[in-house]
Scaffold this motif. Sequence first.
Motif, short mmCIF file in Angstrom:
data_model
loop_
_atom_site.label_atom_id
_atom_site.label_comp_id
_atom_site.label_asym_id
_atom_site.label_seq_id
_atom_site.Cartn_x
_atom_site.Cartn_y
_atom_site.Cartn_z
N LYS A 59 0.85 -1.20 0.00
CA LYS A 59 0.00 0.00 0.00
C LYS A 59 0.88 1.25 0.00
CE LYS A 59 -3.92 -2.10 2.31
NZ LYS A 59 -4.66 -2.23 3.56
N PRO A 60 0.46 2.29 -0.72
CA PRO A 60 1.28 3.51 -0.82
C PRO A 60 1.67 4.10 0.54
CG PRO A 60 -0.53 3.60 -2.38
CD PRO A 60 -0.74 2.36 -1.55
N GLU A 61 0.78 4.01 1.52
CA GLU A 61 1.09 4.61 2.83
C GLU A 61 2.18 3.84 3.58
OE1 GLU A 61 -2.84 2.26 3.49
OE2 GLU A 61 -1.93 3.43 1.89
N ASN A 62 2.53 2.65 3.12
CA ASN A 62 3.57 1.86 3.78
C ASN A 62 4.86 1.80 2.94
OD1 ASN A 62 1.91 1.26 5.99
ND2 ASN A 62 0.94 -0.40 4.86
N LYS A 63 4.97 2.70 1.98
CA LYS A 63 6.11 2.69 1.06
C LYS A 63 7.45 2.82 1.81
CE LYS A 63 8.07 5.21 -2.82
NZ LYS A 63 7.88 6.31 -3.76
N ALA A 64 7.53 3.67 2.81
CA ALA A 64 8.79 3.88 3.53
C ALA A 64 9.25 2.57 4.20
CB ALA A 64 8.65 4.99 4.57
N GLU A 65 8.32 1.85 4.79
CA GLU A 65 8.64 0.57 5.44
C GLU A 65 9.07 -0.45 4.39
OE1 GLU A 65 9.26 -2.15 8.54
OE2 GLU A 65 9.04 0.03 8.58
N LEU A 66 8.39 -0.48 3.26
CA LEU A 66 8.73 -1.39 2.19
C LEU A 66 10.14 -1.11 1.66
CD1 LEU A 66 7.82 -3.70 0.32
CD2 LEU A 66 6.84 -1.97 -1.20
N VAL A 67 10.45 0.16 1.45
CA VAL A 67 11.79 0.55 0.99
C VAL A 67 12.84 0.09 2.00
CG1 VAL A 67 13.33 2.53 0.57
CG2 VAL A 67 11.04 2.49 -0.43
N LYS A 68 12.56 0.27 3.28
CA LYS A 68 13.49 -0.14 4.34
C LYS A 68 13.76 -1.64 4.27
CE LYS A 68 13.74 0.04 9.40
NZ LYS A 68 13.02 0.48 10.60
N ILE A 69 12.71 -2.43 4.12
CA ILE A 69 12.86 -3.89 4.06
C ILE A 69 13.62 -4.29 2.79
CG2 ILE A 69 11.61 -6.07 3.80
CD1 ILE A 69 9.40 -4.78 5.60
N LEU A 70 13.23 -3.76 1.65
CA LEU A 70 13.86 -4.15 0.39
C LEU A 70 15.33 -3.75 0.33
CD1 LEU A 70 10.98 -3.39 -2.11
CD2 LEU A 70 11.73 -5.63 -1.30
N THR A 71 15.66 -2.55 0.77
CA THR A 71 17.07 -2.11 0.70
C THR A 71 17.93 -2.85 1.71
OG1 THR A 71 16.60 -0.19 2.10
CG2 THR A 71 16.58 0.16 -0.30
N TYR A 72 17.29 -3.49 2.71
CA TYR A 72 18.02 -4.33 3.67
C TYR A 72 18.53 -5.60 2.97
CZ TYR A 72 18.98 -6.65 8.15
OH TYR A 72 19.58 -7.29 9.22
N HIS A 73 17.95 -5.95 1.84
CA HIS A 73 18.35 -7.14 1.08
C HIS A 73 19.44 -6.84 0.05
CE1 HIS A 73 14.46 -8.45 2.66
NE2 HIS A 73 14.84 -9.68 2.41
N VAL A 74 19.90 -5.59 -0.01
CA VAL A 74 20.86 -5.18 -1.05
C VAL A 74 22.16 -4.72 -0.40
CG1 VAL A 74 21.26 -3.60 -2.99
CG2 VAL A 74 18.93 -4.41 -2.49
N VAL A 75 23.27 -5.17 -0.99
CA VAL A 75 24.60 -4.78 -0.54
C VAL A 75 25.30 -4.15 -1.74
CG1 VAL A 75 26.82 -5.65 0.31
CG2 VAL A 75 24.69 -6.66 1.14
N SER A 76 26.06 -3.09 -1.51
CA SER A 76 26.83 -2.47 -2.59
C SER A 76 27.96 -3.41 -3.01
CB SER A 76 27.43 -1.14 -2.14
OG SER A 76 26.41 -0.19 -2.00
N GLY A 77 28.20 -3.47 -4.30
CA GLY A 77 29.26 -4.31 -4.83
C GLY A 77 28.70 -5.61 -5.39
N LYS A 78 29.53 -6.28 -6.17
CA LYS A 78 29.15 -7.56 -6.78
C LYS A 78 29.88 -8.65 -6.02
CE LYS A 78 28.64 -7.94 -11.40
NZ LYS A 78 28.92 -8.18 -12.84
N SER A 91 24.20 -3.31 4.67
CA SER A 91 23.21 -3.26 3.60
C SER A 91 23.04 -1.82 3.13
CB SER A 91 21.87 -3.80 4.10
OG SER A 91 21.25 -2.88 4.98
N VAL A 92 22.43 -1.66 1.96
CA VAL A 92 22.14 -0.33 1.44
C VAL A 92 21.21 0.41 2.41
CG1 VAL A 92 20.98 0.90 -0.45
CG2 VAL A 92 22.54 -0.99 -0.96
N GLN A 93 20.35 -0.32 3.11
CA GLN A 93 19.43 0.27 4.10
C GLN A 93 20.20 0.87 5.27
OE1 GLN A 93 18.83 -1.57 7.23
NE2 GLN A 93 17.27 -0.19 8.01
#
Length: 136
Positions: A59-78, A91-93
Amino acid sequence: MSNIVDTAVQAGTFKTLAAALGAADLVQTLKGNGPFTVFAPTEEAFAQLPAGTIDSLLKPENKAELVKILTYHVVSGKIFSRDIKPGKVKSVQGGELSIGQQGGKVTVNNATVNQADIAADNGVIHSINQVLMPTG
């Protein structure tokens, strides 16, 4: 080869993740130069969340929480599996992920890598069996 988002979509096992990236406006970021390492939860991983969690997060009102969770799954670099060393990575988060090995498998926090080293032009995807939740 293609970027991380297109590679994930083509794999067919990350439909919920792809929908979540769209809802969080992170698609263009992960199509960018990177490089990124993404610990990507499978459909089964998302299905383990309590009922209604995904619908609520999209839901749009939960976008900030969603971004926080998703960027927690990402690390800079290969980072390919052969390069993973036990320890903590940022993590990027901004939170830390604990990387380890258990029974010959790579672990990330409490998740296990099901399929490692799905290469993309701008990074690498490691399929995991749980959704990682940032603390704090």
